[in-house]
Design a protein around this motif. Structure first.
Motif, PDB file in Angstrom:
ATOM      1  N   GLY A 130     -18.716-111.897   7.841  1.00 36.48           N
ATOM      2  CA  GLY A 130     -18.087-110.784   7.137  1.00 36.48           C
ATOM      3  C   GLY A 130     -18.678-109.445   7.506  1.00 36.48           C
ATOM      4  O   GLY A 130     -18.216-108.409   7.027  1.00 36.48           O
ATOM      5  N   ALA A 131     -19.718-109.445   8.361  1.00 39.53           N
ATOM      6  CA  ALA A 131     -20.326-108.180   8.786  1.00 39.53           C
ATOM      7  C   ALA A 131     -19.358-107.409   9.689  1.00 39.53           C
ATOM      8  O   ALA A 131     -18.603-107.997  10.465  1.00 39.53           O
ATOM      9  N   LEU A 132     -19.393-106.102   9.567  1.00 42.64           N
ATOM     10  CA  LEU A 132     -18.516-105.219  10.334  1.00 42.64           C
ATOM     11  C   LEU A 132     -19.376-104.474  11.349  1.00 42.64           C
ATOM     12  O   LEU A 132     -20.254-103.706  10.977  1.00 42.64           O
ATOM     13  N   ARG A 133     -19.109-104.693  12.624  1.00 40.52           N
ATOM     14  CA  ARG A 133     -19.976-104.159  13.675  1.00 40.52           C
ATOM     15  C   ARG A 133     -19.167-103.357  14.688  1.00 40.52           C
ATOM     16  O   ARG A 133     -18.011-103.671  14.968  1.00 40.52           O
ATOM     17  N   GLN A 134     -19.816-102.319  15.236  1.00 44.38           N
ATOM     18  CA  GLN A 134     -19.161-101.457  16.205  1.00 44.38           C
ATOM     19  C   GLN A 134     -20.128-101.091  17.327  1.00 44.38           C
ATOM     20  O   GLN A 134     -21.331-100.998  17.109  1.00 44.38           O
ATOM     21  N   GLN A 135     -19.576-100.869  18.498  1.00 41.60           N
ATOM     22  CA  GLN A 135     -20.337-100.309  19.610  1.00 41.60           C
ATOM     23  C   GLN A 135     -19.426 -99.328  20.333  1.00 41.60           C
ATOM     24  O   GLN A 135     -18.298 -99.658  20.694  1.00 41.60           O
TER      25      GLN A 135
END
Length: 298
Positions: free
Chosen positions: A94-99
Motif C-alpha cells: 500500500g506504500a506510494l512511491r515515486q522517482q
C-alpha cells in the motif's frame, strides 16, 4: 443537404446514463514522460524517438506491467528545455512511491529502465492526471482541457494533462497516481470538489470509477460501500475475500474502525446493448456493467 450532427461519445454516454463504476484499468505502476509537442493518437508508441531507447523503455514497462503516459502542463506548449519523467508505484504493502528525473536527449529516457527496478521514494504528494488526449478522442479534449485548466489553476504543482487513460465516454477523466484512483464524468466544478476531497483523504463514490489495484467486481463493491457509508480514505477499506457466486461474486470488504469491520457485498455483471462507445469507434460495441445487489454485515 444538412451535414450530420457530430457524434460525441461522452454526450451519448450521459444521455444513456452509462454506469462507470468498475471501469478503472488494473495496474500498480505508471511511467510518465513530459512531452510538450503534439501527442500522436497512440501516445508514447507514436513518438519519433531514438529506436533503441524507445525499445528499452517499452520492454521494461511491459515487464513491470506499467502504463506509459505522456504528460504536459496545461496551456504550456514550449518545446525548448528539458522535460521530466517519473516512475510511480503503488506497491503491495500500500506504500506510494515515486522517482523523478529530467531528460533533454532521447537517450536520457533510458534512466526509466533503472527506475522501474528501484523502489522509489515515499512521502511525495500525489500526481493528478487529467486526460486531454484530443487526437485519441475528441471528448478528452472538449471535456478534459477545461478540467485541466481549473485544476491546474488550483494545484499548479500537482496537476498534469496526460494521454489516453481509458474510458473516453466518461470524460473528463482524472486519475490520481500512485494512489491508483480513477474518477470520471467530471466537469470544472465537480473536479475541484473531487480532488479537494481526495487530497483531504476523503474518497467519494459519486464520480469514482474504481481503484486500479482491484479487479472490476471488487471496484464496484468498494464504491458501493463508500456510497452507503460515506467518504473514506484510500486504504480505509480493503478487499479481503472474493468468491464467484453463480452469475456474480461475493466480495468481502474489511473496514478500519470506526467503520463496520466486515461487509459482504454481492455483485452481478451484465452486458449492455450494443452502442457506439467512443468518438472514433464503430457502432455496435457492448460493455460490462457491475451492479451491487446487496451489502450486509459479515
Amino acid at each position: 443537404m444538412t451535414p450530420p450532427e457530430r457524434f460525441f461519445c461522452a454526450d451519448a454516454a450521459r444521455a444513456r446514463n452509462d454506469a462507470f463504476v468498475g471501469t478503472a484499468p488494473y495496474g500498480f505502476v505508471w511511467v510518465l514522460i513530459e512531452y510538450r509537442r503534439s501527442w500522436p493518437a497512440n501516445g508514447f508508441d507514436g513518438l519519433d524517438l531514438d529506436p533503441r531507447t524507445k525499445a528499452l523503455v517499452f520492454s521494461a514497462a511491459r515487464a513491470h506491467r506499467a502504463r506509459v503516459l505522456l504528460i504536459r502542463r496545461h496551456g504550456r506548449r514550449r518545446a525548448a528545455g528539458s522535460g521530466r519523467w517519473a516512475v510511480l508505484r503503488h506497491d503491495g504493502s500500500g506504500a506510494l512511491r515515486q522517482q523523478w528525473g529530467d531528460w533533454r536527449r532521447d537517450q536520457d529516457l533510458a534512466e526509466i529502465v533503472t527506475a522501474l527496478d528501484s523502489p522509489g521514494e515515499p512521502g511525495r504528494p500525489p500526481v493528478v492526471l487529467v486526460c486531454a488526449h484530443g487526437l485519441h478522442d475528441a471528448c478528452c479534449a472538449v471535456r478534459g482541457r477545461p478540467v485541466g485548466g481549473v485544476l491546474s489553476a488550483r494545484w499548479p504543482d500537482l496537476v498534469w494533462e496526460c494521454t489516453h487513460v481509458g474510458g473516453d465516454r466518461f470524460a473528463a477523466n482524472v486519475v490520481v497516481v500512485p494512489d491508483g484512483v480513477y474518477y470520471g464524468n467530471l466537469d470544472a466544478r465537480s473536479s475541484v470538489a473531487v480532488v479537494e476531497e481526495h487530497l483531504a483523504g476523503r474518497i467519494r463514490a459519486d464520480h469514482l470509477r474504481g481503484y486500479t489495484t482491484l479487479y472490476p467486481p471488487q471496484q464496484a463493491a468498494v464504491a458501493a460501500v463508500l456510497g452507503r457509508f460515506g467518504p473514506a480514505g484510500r486504504h480505509d477499506y480493503a478487499v479481503v475475500g472474493t468468491a464467484r457466486d453463480g452469475d456474480g461474486w461475493r466480495i468481502r470488504v474489511s473496514g478500519t474502525p470506526p467503520r463496520t469491520s466486515v461487509l459482504d457485498v454481492e455483485v452481478l455483471a451484465r452486458r449492455t446493448p450494443a452502442h457506439r462507445l467512443t468518438c472514433r469507434g464503430p457502432a455496435g460495441s457492448s460493455a460490462v456493467v457491475y451492479e451491487v445487489t446487496s451489502i450486509r454485515a459479515g
